[in-house]
Design a protein around this motif. Structure first.
Motif, PDB file in Angstrom:
ATOM      1  N   THR A  71       0.830  -1.202   0.000  1.00  0.00           N
ATOM      2  CA  THR A  71       0.000   0.000   0.000  1.00  0.00           C
ATOM      3  C   THR A  71       0.868   1.257   0.000  1.00  0.00           C
ATOM      4  O   THR A  71       0.614   2.205  -0.747  1.00  0.00           O
ATOM      5  N   HIS A  72       1.915   1.241   0.833  1.00  0.00           N
ATOM      6  CA  HIS A  72       2.789   2.420   0.924  1.00  0.00           C
ATOM      7  C   HIS A  72       3.504   2.676  -0.411  1.00  0.00           C
ATOM      8  O   HIS A  72       3.528   3.805  -0.917  1.00  0.00           O
ATOM      9  N   SER A  73       4.037   1.611  -0.996  1.00  0.00           N
ATOM     10  CA  SER A  73       4.697   1.774  -2.301  1.00  0.00           C
ATOM     11  C   SER A  73       3.686   2.223  -3.357  1.00  0.00           C
ATOM     12  O   SER A  73       4.011   3.051  -4.214  1.00  0.00           O
ATOM     13  N   LEU A  75       1.145   4.120  -2.893  1.00  0.00           N
ATOM     14  CA  LEU A  75       0.916   5.558  -2.701  1.00  0.00           C
ATOM     15  C   LEU A  75       2.037   6.385  -3.329  1.00  0.00           C
ATOM     16  O   LEU A  75       1.786   7.457  -3.883  1.00  0.00           O
ATOM     17  N   HIS A  76       3.279   5.882  -3.233  1.00  0.00           N
ATOM     18  CA  HIS A  76       4.385   6.623  -3.861  1.00  0.00           C
ATOM     19  C   HIS A  76       4.243   6.621  -5.382  1.00  0.00           C
ATOM     20  O   HIS A  76       4.554   7.621  -6.033  1.00  0.00           O
ATOM     21  N   VAL A  77       3.779   5.503  -5.938  1.00  0.00           N
ATOM     22  CA  VAL A  77       3.530   5.459  -7.389  1.00  0.00           C
ATOM     23  C   VAL A  77       2.447   6.485  -7.749  1.00  0.00           C
ATOM     24  O   VAL A  77       2.597   7.263  -8.697  1.00  0.00           O
ATOM     25  N   ALA A 174      11.808  11.690   0.348  1.00  0.00           N
ATOM     26  CA  ALA A 174      12.320  11.495   1.697  1.00  0.00           C
ATOM     27  C   ALA A 174      11.237  10.752   2.456  1.00  0.00           C
ATOM     28  O   ALA A 174      10.082  11.184   2.473  1.00  0.00           O
ATOM     29  N   ASP A 175      11.587   9.612   3.059  1.00  0.00           N
ATOM     30  CA  ASP A 175      10.542   8.760   3.604  1.00  0.00           C
ATOM     31  C   ASP A 175      11.108   7.783   4.621  1.00  0.00           C
ATOM     32  O   ASP A 175      12.200   7.273   4.449  1.00  0.00           O
ATOM     33  N   GLY A 176      10.346   7.517   5.676  1.00  0.00           N
ATOM     34  CA  GLY A 176      10.806   6.588   6.701  1.00  0.00           C
ATOM     35  C   GLY A 176      10.073   5.264   6.722  1.00  0.00           C
ATOM     36  O   GLY A 176      10.247   4.482   7.649  1.00  0.00           O
ATOM     37  N   THR A 178       8.184   1.510   5.127  1.00  0.00           N
ATOM     38  CA  THR A 178       8.638   0.228   4.589  1.00  0.00           C
ATOM     39  C   THR A 178       8.004   0.006   3.218  1.00  0.00           C
ATOM     40  O   THR A 178       6.845   0.365   2.996  1.00  0.00           O
ATOM     41  N   HIS A 179       8.780  -0.592   2.314  1.00  0.00           N
ATOM     42  CA  HIS A 179       8.355  -0.696   0.912  1.00  0.00           C
ATOM     43  C   HIS A 179       8.689  -2.057   0.329  1.00  0.00           C
ATOM     44  O   HIS A 179       9.613  -2.730   0.788  1.00  0.00           O
ATOM     45  N   VAL A 180       7.945  -2.432  -0.729  1.00  0.00           N
ATOM     46  CA  VAL A 180       8.297  -3.618  -1.511  1.00  0.00           C
ATOM     47  C   VAL A 180       9.508  -3.283  -2.382  1.00  0.00           C
ATOM     48  O   VAL A 180       9.904  -2.123  -2.499  1.00  0.00           O
TER      49      VAL A 180
HETATM   50 ZN   LIG Z   1       5.986   7.311   2.031  1.00  0.00          ZN
END
Ligand SMILES: [Zn+2]
Length: 210
Positions: A71-73, A75-77, A174-176, A178-180
């Motif tokens: 989900t987090h990745s 959102l970045h896309v 800039a991000d803290g 967790t990502h795939v």
């Molecule tokens: Zn993020």
């Protein structure tokens, strides 16, 4: 409080990990976390607690964590696509496992916006772009073009090393969180809804599917 752990404490819109601590033949369920000067893991109400100084083993609940990484990745896309194609900056966001919202500063919503965003996002997922994480000294990080994709710079002044999440060729932030490891691991992005929350304030709701 543990001296070290793999639990993600939450932050940047990503909720904390859930899991268990295993010790002396019993387990303590972890249902939340707080980050102050130290990381506090919050136990389920009524679960037994290890004594101070006890050695414990932690286990993070993988389905939840994996869903949050996707989900987090995703959102970045979304962020990268909406910035690239429509020039809009992020003003806020929130996520739960496999569902999220992101707010953009976008004056007008062009015809076919929802479909165009969804299609462009899924094109990026099919392209299987690598997602790389690295740390850079603050000065160097902020020399990267468009590094702060949010409308205001949220990185505190006293942060010397900035962690960069790079969806190679699409988006650097800039991000803290967790990502795939690559965009194909996200699955599919569905743009569920676009809400008009006032002048220039659009809220996009997305769902992550297989
Ligand atoms: Zn993020």
């Amino acid at each position: 409080m543990l001296n070290r752990s793999a639990f993600f404490p939450g932050g940047g819109g990503q909720p904390p990990d859930h899991g268990v601590l295993l010790w002396g033949g019993v387990q303590t369920r972890i249902v939340d976390a707080r980050k102050g000067d130290d990381l506090y893991l919050i136990p389920a109400e009524g679960d037994p607690l290890p004594a101070a100084g006890a050695a414990v083993r932690g286990a993070v609940e993988d389905p939840r964590r994996t869903a949050l990484m996707r989900t987090h990745s995703g959102l970045h896309v979304l962020c990268g696509v909406v910035f690239r194609d429509f020039g809009a900056l992020v003003t806020g966001g929130n996520m739960e496992p496999l569902t999220a919202r992101m707010d953009f500063n976008l004056e007008a919503v062009p015809a076919g916006f929802k479909e165009a965003v969804e299609e462009a996002c899924n094109t990026e997922l099919r392209a299987d772009r690598r997602i790389l994480v690295r740390e850079l000294p603050r000065d160097e990080a902020f020399r990267l073009p468009d590094i702060i994709r949010t409308a205001t710079n949220l990185v505190p002044q006293d942060v010397k090393e900035v962690r960069i999440v790079d969806i190679v060729g699409l988006d650097q932030q800039a991000d803290g969180g967790t990502h795939v490891a690559s965009t194909s691991q996200i699955g599919k992005i569905e743009v569920v809804k676009i809400e008009n929350k006032g002048k220039g304030f659009r809220r996009l709701r997305i769902r992550i599917a297989d």
